[in-house]
Write an enzyme that holds these catalytic residues in place. Structure first.
Site, PDB file in Angstrom:
ATOM      1  N   ARG A   1       3.566   4.941   3.921  1.00 21.92           N
ATOM      2  CA  ARG A   1       2.971   6.205   4.332  1.00 21.92           C
ATOM      3  C   ARG A   1       2.594   6.131   5.803  1.00 21.92           C
ATOM      4  O   ARG A   1       1.937   7.000   6.344  1.00 21.92           O
ATOM      5  CB  ARG A   1       1.751   6.549   3.464  1.00 21.92           C
ATOM      6  CG  ARG A   1       0.528   5.715   3.746  1.00 21.92           C
ATOM      7  CD  ARG A   1      -0.658   6.205   2.926  1.00 21.92           C
ATOM      8  NE  ARG A   1      -1.903   5.715   3.448  1.00 21.92           N
ATOM      9  CZ  ARG A   1      -2.912   5.239   2.718  1.00 21.92           C
ATOM     10  NH1 ARG A   1      -2.790   5.173   1.411  1.00 21.92           N
ATOM     11  NH2 ARG A   1      -4.020   4.833   3.266  1.00 21.92           N
ATOM     12  N   ASN A   2       3.005   5.036   6.456  1.00 27.54           N
ATOM     13  CA  ASN A   2       2.775   4.846   7.884  1.00 27.54           C
ATOM     14  C   ASN A   2       4.088   4.454   8.539  1.00 27.54           C
ATOM     15  O   ASN A   2       5.047   4.147   7.847  1.00 27.54           O
ATOM     16  CB  ASN A   2       1.724   3.743   8.093  1.00 27.54           C
ATOM     17  CG  ASN A   2       0.307   4.297   8.019  1.00 27.54           C
ATOM     18  OD1 ASN A   2       0.043   5.378   8.525  1.00 27.54           O
ATOM     19  ND2 ASN A   2      -0.579   3.570   7.370  1.00 27.54           N
TER      20      ASN A   2
END
Lengths: 426, 426
Positions: free
Chosen positions: A211-212
């Protein structure tokens, strides 16, 4: 006969998405139905039910399911499931037996036959929060959970903000939203990913949850998996995140650039899934494995602070939970309904000058001073201010893209960036 | 209840070594028995039978075992076994029913009850050579095997040089040789290694087979295993090698130095096993896995040209053979007698400047020019002549030891070194 792991729950891929004439007819019917406005989270859940990502779920959970999932990771029929998939409302009028349309920001995502409407008191929500979101590790804020949860835990905040009732019942999904247009070639359904992996002859597959943006540490995890599996699916969350997180399209571009320059393309798939973050920490790690099984993936990479939320969980609690819940074939009351996707645990990873390469706490005997370790906050600061990022932390080609993004952001909303949230699950 | 993989064959550890008074009595008895001089290979086989490393074998193979093993990897009772463990002789006088003493260089290693004496014609030896030593891969010298085997294949040469008969029967082992004195703390029996691993709480363990010093590539394999398993046993052959190979004590010292400087000691065990090289290529890879299972190891690292002999086998034939033989639980006629130690296949590995670390053909998309690849021959030349070894190929601390060894060797026997043999299985 596919060699990939079978979908979760023993019923094959359960896809609730209607298509073609059937979908048109149902949309027509929906116009006459009472509508319920749903949360972004529920929208993601519906799309996953639509494409088979949440097999064997074919609708939102009953009270018995909700209770079993919270308490012992099992639905009423004995199927393993780690977090509630429920639909909340404050609507006093809808009742059991009603058929309703589920709407988000003006778009109809599904119709649903209400088989059960059950009250969710404050005590129920508090209980759900404790069962699902409270950590168990020594390092977690276990003892003072409620002192900080309402202020700092987005998962708990979401549960506590839910309506007075949950609605259960089977759904007919009518839309996948705009994911296919926004992420062409990256938003892939379980059916599509399975087909691609079968074409490539894969049977032993790992997924990297992201998610990064992907730095050397994440690259290292994916590459360990590629060494010992047939391939790795780099599987990014492309639903909603916290304000300040890097948008899906920027992240996906970074990943593709990394693949183009540092991976053997045949051994990796760059894909995204349409869920929002639930911020459920270790339980979310289990959810990641559960829906990955539906995508044909049998190994879930779990690194340091997977799906972490602030300091709420121990750094390796998401690894530990796989050991202590009744999910294996042997322990699950009904082996056919157990989780088959296993955790592939990797320790804290970093570049080490003495090791002369990437390493982890399991392989590197050297000291902190020999290692390149950078906090997300310091990295964002360096990227946005244009100062140097330490060597070996990220790939130049990726850092260029991130700098561009942060520069654009600074110009637009100087203040927004300062609040950029931290939290890791990669 | 141990969580380690069970010994091979379903009978627990079968240890034929006598101890204490029993051993003394048998040694006494052996003095009155007819003696047979055995090969160094047979000596190693006996010690392995003694300590349980060759479980479930309790003696040398019968003709039916030998035939089944050569033909289909199965002994007469359905136990998987990949290479013949036979005892040859030219003795015309010994006969079935005799009890004999097995002697090597003056030392009695075992007594044996001859249950079967069978002829080994030239045709039989040729058949064994073809079945066991001939490669199948595209890159192997399959087509012109006999043109080169007698000149260049040490395994075939050993088989063809065997006597006219094989003797089968159960053994009572009376000596472990001098391994315990020569390799204190490193020569460890299956029982000892299992106890150490249980103490450490390991259940998922990999072994790295080594017969050469450990360079970055080998270190990388071990470290991949450590990332995904509970630990790795670096398991060196300490029996006989080809002339020109680096002696066991030097190799063990190099490995210990590497562990001391570049490993987390809790995650690795430096051990040696008392066998000679059989030079059986892919089949030897299977043997490596078979006896590792007895040591409690369930993953056998198989890299490039594992147990390779010159150009006789394809570079990854030892990986492929694990796929095509009837060794898995499902395919083995008797699942309890199948091989349970699996191959952990790793591709060709190297340091890559662009990757900025170790990589393999599965993870690195760059070109030959970006990679540090060194032949064994060039390395030995550099070490012995004191010229530079390329950066990132080996660890300085290890190269210092190797230079010392080669310098000593040069002083002693200048000419010997020039003949230093190559061949890899690490």
């Amino acid at each position: 006969m596919s060699k990939l792991v079978a979908p979760h729950g023993g019923k094959g891929l359960v896809c609730c998405l209607l298509e073609g004439a059937e979908r048109d007819a149902e949309l027509k019917k929906a116009e006459g139905l009472k509508t319920i406005e749903i949360s972004p989270r529920a929208k993601g859940d519906l799309i996953m039910m639509g494409i088979g990502g949440f097999s064997p779920l074919d609708g939102f959970m009953t009270k018995a399911d909700w209770k079993g999932v919270c308490e012992k990771f099992l639905m009423a029929d004995g199927t393993f499931w780690p977090v509630p998939v429920t639909l909340d409302t404050n609507d006093e009028d809808v009742k059991e037996g009603d058929e309703i349309a589920l709407v988000h920001e003006g778009d109809v995502y599904a119709t649903m036959k209400i088989t059960e409407k059950y009250e969710m008191t404050e005590a129920d929500k508090k209980w759900e929060s404790e069962m699902v979101y409270k950590g168990e590790g020594e390092d977690s804020v276990d003892g003072k959970f409620w002192e900080v949860a309402m202020d700092d835990h987005p998962g708990v905040q979401m549960v506590m903000a839910q309506g007075k009732y949950n609605l259960a019942g089977p759904v007919k999904v009518l839309s996948e939203g705009d994911y296919a247009e926004r992420f062409p070639g990256v938003y892939l359904t379980p059916t599509q990913i399975r087909a691609e992996m079968e074409k490539r002859g894969w049977s032993n597959v790992a997924a990297l949850q992201l998610r990064n943006p992907m730095h050397r540490s994440h690259e290292f995890l994916a590459k360990i998996a590629i060494e010992v599996c047939d391939g790795c699916v780099i599987h990014s969350l492309i639903g909603n995140l916290k304000p300040g997180d890097i948008p899906g399209d920027v992240r996906i571009k970074c990943i593709q650039t990394l693949i183009d320059n540092y991976f053997v393309p045949e051994n990796v798939i760059n894909a995204g899934y349409p869920l929002d973050m639930r911020y459920a920490g270790p339980r979310e790690g289990l959810l990641h494995a559960t829906f990955r099984q539906n995508y044909g993936i049998n190994n879930m990479l779990i690194g340091r602070d997977h799906a972490g939320v602030g300091d709420f969980y121990g750094l390796f609690e998401a690894q530990d939970i796989f050991e202590r819940i009744p999910y294996t074939k042997e322990e699950c009351p009904d082996p056919g309904k157990a989780l088959l996707c296993k955790a592939m645990n990797i320790d804290w990873t970093f570049y080490c000058y003495k090791c002369d390469g990437m390493a982890s706490m399991r392989t590197c005997p050297h000291t902190k001073e020999d290692r390149v370790i950078l906090s997300g906050t310091k990295l964002r600061k360096a990227l946005s201010e244009g100062t140097e990022v330490p060597d070996h932390f990220g790939r130049d080609e990726v850092l260029v893209l991130l700098r561009e993004y942060y520069e654009g952001l600074t110009e637009k909303v100087e203040v927004k960036m300062q609040k950029a949230a931290s939290g890791s699950d990669m």
